[in-house]
Design an enzyme around this catalytic site. Structure first.
Site, mmCIF file in Angstrom:
data_model
loop_
_atom_site.group_PDB
_atom_site.id
_atom_site.type_symbol
_atom_site.label_atom_id
_atom_site.label_comp_id
_atom_site.label_asym_id
_atom_site.label_seq_id
_atom_site.Cartn_x
_atom_site.Cartn_y
_atom_site.Cartn_z
ATOM 1 N N THR A 99 0.367 -1.298 0.038
ATOM 2 C CA THR A 99 -0.297 0.173 0.125
ATOM 3 C C THR A 99 0.652 1.167 -0.204
ATOM 4 O O THR A 99 0.817 2.233 -0.737
ATOM 5 C CB THR A 99 -1.045 0.247 1.643
ATOM 6 O OG1 THR A 99 -1.736 -1.553 1.104
ATOM 7 C CG2 THR A 99 -1.632 0.777 1.182
ATOM 8 N N HIS A 141 -9.262 -0.471 2.622
ATOM 9 C CA HIS A 141 -8.524 -2.214 2.694
ATOM 10 C C HIS A 141 -10.097 -2.764 2.772
ATOM 11 O O HIS A 141 -9.933 -4.163 2.312
ATOM 12 C CB HIS A 141 -7.960 -2.519 4.165
ATOM 13 C CG HIS A 141 -6.612 -2.344 4.281
ATOM 14 N ND1 HIS A 141 -5.157 -2.446 3.251
ATOM 15 C CD2 HIS A 141 -5.840 -2.022 5.482
ATOM 16 C CE1 HIS A 141 -4.554 -1.736 3.701
ATOM 17 N NE2 HIS A 141 -4.291 -1.747 4.867
ATOM 18 N N TYR A 173 2.495 -6.702 -6.689
ATOM 19 C CA TYR A 173 3.728 -5.967 -6.182
ATOM 20 C C TYR A 173 5.067 -6.588 -6.364
ATOM 21 O O TYR A 173 5.842 -5.966 -7.005
ATOM 22 C CB TYR A 173 3.528 -6.724 -4.852
ATOM 23 C CG TYR A 173 4.860 -5.841 -3.642
ATOM 24 C CD1 TYR A 173 4.902 -5.121 -3.471
ATOM 25 C CD2 TYR A 173 6.320 -6.794 -3.011
ATOM 26 C CE1 TYR A 173 5.841 -4.568 -2.018
ATOM 27 C CE2 TYR A 173 7.310 -6.621 -2.792
ATOM 28 C CZ TYR A 173 7.230 -5.589 -2.282
ATOM 29 O OH TYR A 173 7.741 -4.661 -0.946
#
Ligand code: PAP
Length: 341
Positions: free
Chosen positions: A89, A153, A241
């Site tokens: 994040t 989230h 990611y």
């Protein structure tokens, strides 16, 4: 059985934000009847987890989530950065902020006053439930200049209806579950009193694999957004990611295209993409005083959000068998989805 409708919300709590890491019984603001009607798990996370509409939520974020569902009015120009906790994040928040504000900070003079130099990315892309609606019942978000950037989230099914109805954009960042789990385990250890030592990783792994993690099951969180990205590619961008690590240049351009602010020829020639990536790199952000010793507006130490920032770090903490256990759940859960992690 879960009640279908939560009760009216109590007034906002004057309690300090650090209360969010307390156990449920120590939280003065919780709406106890509603909370106690939900299945409970004393998780490996410091606060208890409550099961709400298929997801395990830390007790203290139920109220901000419900408040946000009641009040948040999405604007078509809004961008929501969505993650399962510890998926990267902080990194993508920095990139997102730098990307949409790049015109403002393009010359060397304005670069010296870039907000990322003095603020943690979490304060520049504030979380709806962990920050804005935790602090206030109805924060004044209309005053924010577009495009407004928010983090969350929240699982897809729990997003405020206005987010789903509007043309706002959702950027979902997913991370390999083994690295995600290890990052979360480290974070949880930071929150524990020193004298208690580390929580055994095996114990946490059992719970994680059973879906017991903040906003978990991890896999259901990912699948909700993956499905939405397939159904509405113009609304939901699914990123990982690992792709960001392998080819950040391509991914940042993909993000800019998705947001409708593609890099122009001149920007590309001038190295704008590289500049953003440099500024948001782990090395650069961790060298800044604000991230070394500062605090977030919500009270956490800024450096809690930076550890190693690498792919495959799980292998330094888990045995091959433990890794296979997560792989097994991943295979089972993702079967038929077309998604590989
Ligand atoms: P959050 O969901 O609670 O906001 P989040 O930022 O997703 O946390 O997770 C922190 C992870 O992102 C850490 O991973 P690690 O534990 O495996 O090291 C942190 O190191 C990593 N991270 C933070 N900033 C960066 C960055 N600039 N580049 C790469 N990884 C980063």
């Amino acid at each position: 059985m879960q009640p279908s409708q939560p009760p009216p919300l109590p007034p906002p709590s004057p309690s300090p934000l650090y209360l969010k890491y307390l156990r449920e019984e120590d939280m003065p603001q919780a709406f106890p009847d509603f909370l106690s009607s939900l299945p409970l798990e004393e998780g490996w996370f410091p606060t208890s987890l409550r099961s709400y509409q298929g997801f395990w939520l830390p007790s203290w974020i139920l109220k901000p989530i419900l408040t946000c569902q009641n009040h948040f009015q999405a604007d078509p120009s809004d961008v929501l950065l969505v993650t399962s906790p510890k998926s990267g994040t902080t990194w993508l928040a920095a990139i997102l902020f730098a990307l949409v504000n790049r015109a403002k900070y393009s010359d060397s003079c304005s670069q010296r006053s870039h907000p990322l130099l003095t603020q943690n990315p979490h304060d520049l892309v504030p979380s709806l439930e962990f920050n804005l609606y935790l602090k206030e019942e109805n924060p004044n978000l209309a005053a924010l200049a577009p495009p407004r950037l928010f983090g969350t989230h929240m699982p897809y099914s729990l997003l405020p209806q206005s987010v789903r109805d509007s043309n706002c954009k959702l950027v979902y960042l997913c991370r390999n579950p083994k690295d995600n789990f290890v990052s979360l385990w480290h974070f949880v250890n930071k929150l524990r009193p020193e004298e208690k030592g580390q929580i055994p990783i095996q114990e946490c792994l059992d719970k994680f694999c059973r879906g017991l993690s903040p906003c978990g099951p991890y896999w259901d969180h990912v699948l909700g957004y993956h499905k939405a990205s397939l159904e509405m590619p113009e609304k939901v961008l699914f990123m990982t990611y690992e792709q960001m690590k392998v080819d950040p240049h391509v991914q940042v351009r993909r993000l800019a295209d998705f947001l409708g602010c593609p890099f122009g020829e001149e920007e590309l020639r001038d190295g704008m993409v590289e500049g953003i990536l440099r500024m948001c790199s782990f090395e650069n952000l961790t060298a800044l005083e604000v991230n070394k010793s500062g605090k977030l507006s919500t009270g956490e130490d800024s450096n809690w959000y930076f550890r190693r920032g690498e792919v495959g770090d799980w292998a330094n903490y888990m045995s091959a068998e433990m890794g296979e256990r997560i792989d097994g759940v991943t295979e089972e859960k993702l079967h038929g989805s077309g998604l590989k992690l």
